[in-house]
Scaffold this motif. Structure first.
Motif: not given
Length: 296
Positions: A203-213
């Motif tokens: 969220g802080a990086l405004k990422a394109e994706k978050l992937i939870l393995l």
């Protein structure tokens, strides 16, 4: 020849996704069996360095619960859990920092760097990357039927993320590998759930994706079938009807919080699959369960 053609087809299928995600940040929470199985550890390291070489900016946040448990047992330190959270006194916190920030973090960094010298290990204490506060936990007193506070020690939650540390590494072509240990305003160290750290960093990086393995295929319906997509507005309903239960509830809520903080899309992916990250990012169908705001 047919086998070579199939390999070429795989590359052409990946091309539009490479173009779409070029220069974008992908935050990956690395944990579970993917951190234990030697073949999966190798494939994960290759996946991460490949992402970097083709222009993506991967950020890795890792767990290490089983490894912490092994060291505590070897040192004769008893482990207690409250509502799935490890009670963390000063002695246990010392082991947590040693294992997460030392052994586990540096092993991941070394594995990635064997394929390309780009990974740098951090804990949340470096550059005040993760400012933490003590996690307040309550349980219902069966006699008074009122909630009472449980002290589980040096277990924390994220107060703030300082993205400048990660952004500086990305600008210089490095891959941050982050241990989920935060620092409080009182100078104390706090052990924080890696899923929550990954979500807040994304969220802080405004990422394109978050992937939870994870160690499951993804979110499943009541018949046991994989749910490929979930709209964030449907999550409360899925919790209420029991579709989401147990450990999948905090994972899904982590995804929702990340979307609300500016992440484009989140994924709960089976880390037991070889090259799980590449399958999710660079194939038409993807794998696991995508959680996003589909109403936009």
């Amino acid at each position: 020849m047919q086998e070579l053609i199939k390999k070429a087809e795989v590359l052409t299928e990946a091309l539009p996704w490479i173009k779409r995600f070029y220069g974008k940040t992908i935050v990956i929470k690395y944990g579970g069996n993917a951190m234990v199985d030697e073949q999966l550890k190798e494939s994960f390291a290759r996946d991460i360095i490949l992402m970097k070489y083709i222009g993506l900016n991967p950020v890795v946040v890792h767990g290490g619960g089983p490894q912490i448990g092994q060291v505590l047992a070897a040192m004769g330190i008893e482990t207690h859990f409250e509502q799935g959270m490890r009670v963390t006194d000063a002695a246990t916190m010392g082991v947590v920092e040693m294992v997460l920030g030392g052994k586990v973090n540096k092993e991941i960094v070394a594995n990635i760097n064997r394929h390309g010298n780009h990974a740098v290990g951090l804990s949340g204490k470096d550059g005040n990357l993760i400012t933490a506060r003590k996690l307040e936990m309550t349980k219902l007193n069966p006699e008074t039927l009122s909630p009472e506070i449980i002290d589980i020690g040096m277990v924390g939650e994220v107060d703030q993320i300082n993205p400048q540390v990660i952004e500086a590494l990305e600008k210089n072509n490095f891959i941050p590998v982050i241990a989920p240990v935060g620092i409080g305003t009182d100078g104390r160290s706090y052990n924080i759930n890696a899923d929550l750290v990954a979500g807040r960093i994304a969220g802080a990086l405004k990422a394109e994706k978050l992937i939870l393995l994870t160690d499951v295929e993804g979110v499943k319906d009541k018949k046991g079938n994989l749910i490929s997509t979930i709209d964030i507005h449907k999550v409360p309903e899925l919790v209420k009807d029991g579709t989401l239960s147990g450990g999948m509830i905090p994972k899904t809520r982590c995804c929702v919080d990340a979307i609300n903080a500016g992440v484009t899309k989140t994924h709960i992916v089976d880390g037991r699959l070889t090259h799980a990250c590449l399958l999710e990012i660079f194939t038409d169908k993807g794998v696991g369960t995508a959680v996003a705001n589909y109403e936009n």
